[in-house]
Design an enzyme around this catalytic site. Structure first.
Site, PDB file in Angstrom:
ATOM      1  N   CYS A 274       0.827  -1.200   0.000  1.00 30.76           N
ATOM      2  CA  CYS A 274       0.000   0.000   0.000  1.00 30.76           C
ATOM      3  C   CYS A 274       0.868   1.259   0.000  1.00 30.76           C
ATOM      4  CB  CYS A 274      -0.969  -0.028   1.188  1.00 30.76           C
ATOM      5  SG  CYS A 274      -2.346   1.140   1.029  1.00 30.76           S
TER       6      CYS A 274
ATOM      7  N   HIS B 101      -3.439  -5.167  -0.137  1.00 35.29           N
ATOM      8  CA  HIS B 101      -2.896  -5.710   1.114  1.00 35.29           C
ATOM      9  C   HIS B 101      -2.886  -7.238   1.049  1.00 35.29           C
ATOM     10  CE1 HIS B 101      -2.800  -2.066   3.768  1.00 35.29           C
ATOM     11  NE2 HIS B 101      -3.633  -1.623   2.840  1.00 35.29           N
TER      12      HIS B 101
ATOM     13  N   GLU C 207      -1.509  -9.329   2.922  1.00 37.51           N
ATOM     14  CA  GLU C 207      -1.507  -9.982   4.236  1.00 37.51           C
ATOM     15  C   GLU C 207      -2.899 -10.430   4.668  1.00 37.51           C
ATOM     16  OE1 GLU C 207      -1.650  -5.492   5.286  1.00 37.51           O
ATOM     17  OE2 GLU C 207      -0.978  -6.807   3.661  1.00 37.51           O
TER      18      GLU C 207
END
Length: 647
Positions: free
Chosen positions: A490, A622, A624
Site C-alpha cells: 500500500c 494488502h 496480508e
C-alpha cells in the site's frame, strides 16, 4: 392447626375450579420450542416476539443451527479470539460448516476511523468491511471469508434501530434498550449465523463461493463481562438462549488463573468472581477456559468446579504453549470437541455417558485425530517448532510501539516462514529513525540503520500520515541499491514509486499529494488522490475490499500466483499517477499488475527484473489479509524464499 388445614382445603378447591389461573398454575420453565409440557407445546416466549425475530428463531431451530458464545472475564486481551477460533477448528475437523461474529461494544460504527495505536490494525474483508483484528483470526483459523456484518458494534446496532424508528417500523412505540435494541441484536446474530460464507481451499488461492449455510456460529463478546457498554449485548444473549433453548446455544467463558507467591500458587478468586458476576447477569457458563502460564492443577480444577458449578471435565486448561496453532490440539487432548457435541446434541447422544473422558466420543466423530484438518494442523504446529534456519525480517513502520498494529503482516510472514521451514525473527524499526535529515550523529538513527543492514529482508507496510515517510523511502532505496529482498504494501508501494522518481528519474521534488499540495501536475505528483474519493467523510470512503488485478505474463508476481487474474483486498485513498507510468517503466520499474474495473486503470503491482534485483516487489493491495496458515500469500512466500536463498 385447623386453620392451616382449612386453608389447604380452599386452595385445592380453587385449583380445581381455576386450573389455568396464572397465580395457581405457573407455566414450567421454557426450554425451547421443542419442549412439551403437560399442557402441550409452550408458546415461543411469554411475550410475543416481533415477526422478523420469530421467523429467524424458527429458521434456526428448523435448521438445527447451533450458537456458541465466547465471553471473557477479569481483563481484556485474555485470548477470547484465539479460543473462539480454535473451537471453530474443532468443528471444521468434525465436518461442520462454521461462521463467526465478533461483537465490539464501542460506539464506533466500525474500526475504520480508529488509530492503530489505540485499537491495533484494521482488518479488511472481501466486501470492504473495516473490522476488528479478531476477524482476521477467524478467517485464518476457519479458512473462510467473512462479511462486514460479521463484526457487530454498538454503533451499528443503534444506527440500525434509530433508522427503523425514523421510518416508523416501531409504530409509535417508545423505543427502548429492552426490547427493541436487544431484539435487533438477536436478529443480527441469527441473520449472520445463516449467511453462507466463502471458503478457502488448497486447490484454489482464492475464495470459493458456497450456497450452503453454516451449521455452527461462534459469537465472541468483546471486552470484559461487567463493562457498562456491553450490558445490552449480555441481555440480548440471555434472551437468545431462552428463545433458542438449552440444546441450541452454549456459553464458554474465558478467564484468568494467575500464579502468585513463592512457592507459586494458582489463584482461583478472579475466575470465581467473574463467573459470579456473569451469573448475576443471567448467563451461566457451560465451559470454563482458564488462561495461565502453566497447566491447571487438579485441586484448582476441583475448586473452580465447586464454586462455579461447572463440571470438572468442562474446565479447560488453556495454558501458554509454544505457538498458537497448538491451542486446538490442546483442546482435543482435553476432549472439548466431544463435550461440545454432547452439550449441543450434535450427532449421536448416549445418555449417562461421561463425555469429558477421552474415550467418550460420538461414534461418527471418533476419528477427529485422523481428519485431514487436524493432521494438517498438527504438522503446521510442529513445523513452527522445528525450523531448518532463521530468517530476520525488518518491518519499517510508524506504529511499531503497538504490537497489534501490523498483526496480519506478522501472521503472513509467519505463514510464509512455516512453508519455507524458517524461524521468523522480526526487527521492528521506527521509520522516522531512518530519516536522512536526522544526521548520522543521531543515536537512534545510527542504531536503526545498523539493525536494518543486519536483516536479510525488509517489509514496508501500509499507513497514513507523513510521519516516517522519508525514512521509509530511505529504507527502500537501500534495499533497491543493495539487492536486499523487499516487499512494499500500500503506502509501501507508493513510497517505492516516489523513491524511484527522485533517485532514478531525477525528479527531486517528487512526492505524494497526500503529503504535499504544491506539486507540479503530472510531473512531481507521483501519487495522486483518486477522483472518486471523498475528502469530507472519513469512514468507509476509501477504495475498500477485494478487487481484481491482472498480472503481466512473464512477471515474478504472475509466476508466484500461478494465474493471470487475482482477487486481493484494498484500503487506500491515493494511487500512483498513471501519467508517470510510461517514464517509470522506461527507467526499469515494471508495473506488472493493473486493475481494469469500471473505476479506471489502477497500478496494482510493481517489481524490478530478476536481472537487476533478486526480489523487489510492492503492491497497492494488502496481500496480508488473504494469507492463511495452510495457504501463505504468494507475495510473502516469494519474499521468504528469496531471503532463504540469500541466507
Amino acid at each position: 392447626m385447623s386453620n392451616s388445614i382449612l386453608g389447604y382445603f380452599w386452595l385445592l378447591v380453587l385449583k380445581l375450579i381455576l386450573p389455568s389461573h396464572p397465580f395457581l398454575s405457573r407455566p414450567p420453565r421454557r426450554l425451547g420450542t421443542n419442549y412439551v409440557s403437560r399442557h402441550g407445546p409452550l408458546p415461543l416466549r411469554l411475550r410475543s416476539l416481533p415477526p422478523s425475530l420469530e421467523t429467524l428463531v424458527t429458521d434456526t431451530l428448523d435448521s438445527d443451527r447451533k450458537i456458541v458464545v465466547v465471553t471473557g472475564g477479569v481483563l481484556s486481551g485474555i485470548g477470547k479470539g484465539v479460543t473462539a477460533s480454535s473451537m471453530g477448528v474443532l468443528f471444521r475437523a468434525m465436518g461442520y460448516r462454521v461462521t463467526a461474529i465478533k461483537i465490539d461494544p464501542y460506539l464506533n460504527v466500525d474500526a475504520g476511523t480508529m488509530s492503530p495505536f489505540e485499537h491495533g490494525e484494521v482488518f479488511v474483508l472481501d466486501d470492504g468491511g473495516e473490522t476488528d483484528l479478531d476477524l482476521g483470526n477467524y478467517e485464518r483459523f476457519l479458512s473462510v471469508s467473512l462479511t462486514k456484518d460479521s463484526n457487530l458494534s454498538t454503533g451499528k446496532i443503534y444506527q440500525s434501530v434509530i433508522e427503523r424508528e425514523r421510518v416508523g417500523d416501531y409504530l409509535g412505540k417508545t423505543v427502548q434498550v429492552v426490547p427493541h435494541v436487544s431484539d435487533a441484536i438477536q436478529e443480527w446474530i441469527l441473520n449472520v449465523a445463516k449467511t453462507p460464507v466463502s471458503r478457502f481451499s488448497k486447490s484454489s488461492s482464492g475464495s470459493e463461493d458456497t450456497d450452503d449455510p453454516p451449521e455452527v456460529c461462534i459469537v465472541e463478546l468483546g471486552g470484559t463481562l461487567g463493562d457498562i457498554e456491553s450490558m445490552p449485548f449480555v441481555e440480548a444473549l440471555r434472551q437468545l438462549q431462552e428463545n433458542l433453548g438449552y440444546k441450541n446455544l452454549c456459553i464458554c467463558h474465558v478467564s484468568l488463573v494467575p500464579v502468585l507467591g513463592e512457592p507459586p500458587e494458582q489463584k482461583t478468586k478472579p475466575t470465581q468472581h467473574s463467573v459470579k458476576q456473569m451469573m448475576s447477569m443471567g448467563l451461566r457458563p457451560d465451559f470454563l477456559c482458564c488462561r495461565g502460564s502453566a497447566p491447571l492443577e487438579p485441586a484448582v480444577v476441583s475448586k473452580l468446579s465447586l464454586f462455579t458449578s461447572v463440571p470438572n471435565g468442562a474446565i479447560m486448561s488453556l495454558h501458554d504453549v509454544s505457538n498458537i496453532y497448538r491451542v486446538p490440539l490442546m483442546m482435543i487432548e482435553q476432549n472439548l470437541h466431544s463435550m461440545l457435541l454432547q452439550r449441543l446434541r450434535m450427532g449421536p447422544f448416549q445418555k449417562g455417558l461421561d463425555y469429558s473422558m477421552a474415550g467418550a466420543m460420538h461414534a461418527n466423530k471418533i476419528t477427529i485425530d485422523e481428519s485431514e484438518v487436524i493432521r494438517d494442523w498438527r504438522a503446521l504446529a510442529d513445523s513452527v517448532d522445528e525450523p531448518e534456519s532463521e530468517c530476520v525480517i525488518a518491518v519499517v513502520g510508524k506504529y511499531i510501539d503497538q504490537g497489534d498494529a501490523y498483526l496480519s503482516v506478522v501472521k503472513a510472514l509467519t505463514h510464509a516462514a512455516i512453508a519455507t521451514k524458517q524461524r521468523l525473527r522480526i526487527e521492528w524499526i521506527e521509520a522516522s529513525h531512518l530519516n536522512p535529515a536526522n544526521g548520522s550523529e543521531h543515536a537512534k538513527n545510527t542504531t536503526s540503520w545498523k539493525r536494518l543492514k543486519q536483516c536479510v529482508g525488509c517489509v514496508v507496510p501500509g499507513g497514513f500520515g507523513s510521519r516516517g515517510i522519508e525514512g521509509k523511502m530511505a529504507a527502500i532505496q537501500y534495499c533497491r541499491e543493495n539487492g536486499k529482498p523487499f516487499l512494499g504494501i500500500c503506502l509501501g508501494m507508493q513510497a517505492a514509486v516516489i523513491e524511484y522518481c527522485r533517485n532514478v528519474l531525477g525528479i527531486e521534488n517528487a512526492h505524494s499529494a497526500e503529503f504535499s499540495t504544491d506539486l507540479l501536475k503530472d510531473e512531481e505528483d507521483a501519487v495522486i488522490f483518486m477522483p472518486e474519493g471523498d475528502r469530507e467523510r472519513m469512514g468507509g470512503t476509501m477504495r475498500l475490499g477485494a478487487r481484481e488485478t491482472m498480472l503481466k505474463d512473464g512477471s515474478k508476481a504472475r509466476w508466484l500466483y500461478g494465474k493471470e487474474k487475482v482477487m486481493e483486498r484494498h484500503r487506500h485513498r491515493y494511487e500512483v499517477n498513471p501519467a508517470l507510468v510510461r517514464r517509470l517503466e522506461e527507467a526499469g520499474l515494471q508495473f506488472v499488475g493493473r486493475n481494469t474495473d469500471e473505476s479506471g486503470e489502477r497500478m496494482e503491482v510493481i517489481e524490478l527484473s530478476e536481472e537487476s534485483h533478486p526480489y523487489f516487489v510492492a503492491s497497492q493491495f494488502h496481500p496480508e489479509f488473504t494469507s492463511r496458515p495452510e495457504l501463505p500469500n504468494p507475495l510473502f512466500l516469494g519474499l521468504l524464499q528469496a531471503c532463504k536463498t540469500a541466507n
